[in-house]
Design a protein around this motif. Structure first.
Motif, PDB file in Angstrom:
ATOM      1  N   VAL A 148      10.537   4.701   6.391  1.00  0.00           N
ATOM      2  CA  VAL A 148      10.743   4.458   4.967  1.00  0.00           C
ATOM      3  C   VAL A 148      10.495   3.002   4.586  1.00  0.00           C
ATOM      4  O   VAL A 148      10.289   2.681   3.414  1.00  0.00           O
ATOM      5  N   SER A 149      10.470   2.084   5.575  1.00  0.00           N
ATOM      6  CA  SER A 149      10.194   0.676   5.297  1.00  0.00           C
ATOM      7  C   SER A 149       8.716   0.421   5.043  1.00  0.00           C
ATOM      8  O   SER A 149       8.339  -0.645   4.539  1.00  0.00           O
ATOM      9  N   MET A 150       7.855   1.376   5.370  1.00  0.00           N
ATOM     10  CA  MET A 150       6.423   1.248   5.138  1.00  0.00           C
ATOM     11  C   MET A 150       6.127   1.529   3.675  1.00  0.00           C
ATOM     12  O   MET A 150       6.736   2.405   3.064  1.00  0.00           O
ATOM     13  N   ALA A 151       5.182   0.798   3.096  1.00  0.00           N
ATOM     14  CA  ALA A 151       4.900   0.918   1.665  1.00  0.00           C
ATOM     15  C   ALA A 151       4.526   2.343   1.275  1.00  0.00           C
ATOM     16  O   ALA A 151       5.005   2.864   0.259  1.00  0.00           O
ATOM     17  N   ASN A 152       3.688   2.992   2.071  1.00  0.00           N
ATOM     18  CA  ASN A 152       3.246   4.343   1.697  1.00  0.00           C
ATOM     19  C   ASN A 152       4.282   5.416   2.000  1.00  0.00           C
ATOM     20  O   ASN A 152       4.144   6.557   1.569  1.00  0.00           O
ATOM     21  N   CYS A 153       5.335   5.054   2.739  1.00  0.00           N
ATOM     22  CA  CYS A 153       6.400   6.005   3.070  1.00  0.00           C
ATOM     23  C   CYS A 153       7.720   5.670   2.370  1.00  0.00           C
ATOM     24  O   CYS A 153       8.748   6.289   2.664  1.00  0.00           O
ATOM     25  N   SER A 154       7.690   4.713   1.477  1.00  0.00           N
ATOM     26  CA  SER A 154       8.928   4.266   0.833  1.00  0.00           C
ATOM     27  C   SER A 154       9.457   5.315  -0.135  1.00  0.00           C
ATOM     28  O   SER A 154       8.759   6.243  -0.535  1.00  0.00           O
ATOM     29  N   PRO A 174       7.412  10.735   0.000  1.00  0.00           N
ATOM     30  CA  PRO A 174       6.984   9.355   0.205  1.00  0.00           C
ATOM     31  C   PRO A 174       6.219   8.826  -1.006  1.00  0.00           C
ATOM     32  O   PRO A 174       5.792   9.607  -1.865  1.00  0.00           O
ATOM     33  N   ALA A 175       6.021   7.523  -1.028  1.00  0.00           N
ATOM     34  CA  ALA A 175       5.325   6.910  -2.156  1.00  0.00           C
ATOM     35  C   ALA A 175       3.876   7.352  -2.243  1.00  0.00           C
ATOM     36  O   ALA A 175       3.320   7.449  -3.335  1.00  0.00           O
ATOM     37  N   ASP A 176       3.261   7.631  -1.093  1.00  0.00           N
ATOM     38  CA  ASP A 176       1.858   8.024  -1.076  1.00  0.00           C
ATOM     39  C   ASP A 176       1.639   9.143  -0.056  1.00  0.00           C
ATOM     40  O   ASP A 176       2.287   9.165   1.000  1.00  0.00           O
ATOM     41  N   ASN A 177       0.730  10.030  -0.383  1.00  0.00           N
ATOM     42  CA  ASN A 177       0.468  11.176   0.501  1.00  0.00           C
ATOM     43  C   ASN A 177       0.006  10.759   1.891  1.00  0.00           C
ATOM     44  O   ASN A 177       0.158  11.523   2.856  1.00  0.00           O
TER      45      ASN A 177
END
Length: 256
Positions: free
Chosen positions: A182-188, A169-172
């Motif tokens: 995956v649509s969430m910013a931190n899970c993209s 993901p984009a963020d831990n």
């Protein structure tokens, strides 16, 4: 109806003995089901549960021995054509194993690997919805020898070229989401487009970064890794980020 103190004591003792005789496994927490809801496949063949050995029917003037360990899965192309893929499905929980295989080829030999770490969906997470929800970590090591002489032809290292195709993901903090998506910013996710002929000998990989070398302490190789005598030049490689890089393509060329 009344019971004497001796009668009550005897009953309680029998109950206690019954529980103590029950197998410990009956009280253990079962592992989460596989992501596709199917039972894990049976262990691979070969000389042990962690090493699968095979002889591949291929054509060429030179006989080669390949050895690979990956967390979790690989597909190998030689000179642009599919040769072998991991004998254990990536959908299998803890799909760690080593592969040893013989094949024939011609030189120059272009080696092209597709490496994948297990991810339940495009967030890059595994065990979603359980207490074990987490980012996985990858790692791979490979070596190729001339089957006749035993001479090392090449081994994974910083001279190989590797490109990360999918990162997530984009963020831990995505690890802690109750319903990660995956649509969430931190899970993209981040995807890199790679031409369909990336495994071909004619493909120019000079713009790809050099493979990132990682320590055994960081990768923690297991289950099959120690079934192979690795050359000292063989290194554990992956993309720059062991946890977030989930799909990695790597290439090397053996001139002969």
């Amino acid at each position: 109806m009344s019971f004497s103190p001796k009668h009550v004591t005897a009953v309680l003792l029998a109950i206690a003995m019954g529980f103590s005789a029950a197998p410990a496994a009956s009280f253990a927490q079962k592992p989460p089901p596989s992501p596709d809801g199917k039972a894990p496949p049976p262990p691979p063949g070969g000389k042990g549960p962690d090493l699968n050995e095979s002889k591949i029917d291929s054509k060429g003037a030179h006989a080669v021995l390949g050895e690979v360990w990956v967390d979790n899965w690989f597909k190998l192309y030689i000179n642009g054509k599919p040769l072998i893929e991991d004998s254990i499905s990536i959908r299998t929980e803890r799909s760690f194993n080593a592969e040893r295989f013989e094949f024939k080829t011609d030189y120059p030999m272009t080696i092209a690997f597709e490496f994948r770490d297990f991810m339940q969906d495009e967030t890059g997470l595994e065990y979603i919805g359980t207490r074990r929800q987490q980012m996985g970590d990858g790692g791979a090591i490979a070596q190729f020898r001339d089957l006749t002489s035993g001479d090392l032809l090449t081994a994974s290292g910083s001279d190989w070229r590797c490109i990360t195709v999918q990162t997530a993901p984009a963020d831990n903090s995505c690890e802690r989401e109750r319903n990660p998506d995956v649509s969430m910013a931190n899970c993209s996710q981040t995807r890199t487009e790679v031409p369909d002929d990336w495994m071909a000998p004619s493909f120019d990989d000079s713009s790809w970064p050099k493979a990132s070398v990682h320590s055994a302490r960081d990768v923690r190789p297991k289950d099959g890794f120690d079934r192979i005598s690795w050359d000292k030049s063989a290194k554990l490689i992956w993309g720059p980020d062991l946890q977030k890089d989930n799909i990695v393509y790597c290439r090397a060329v053996v001139s002969g």
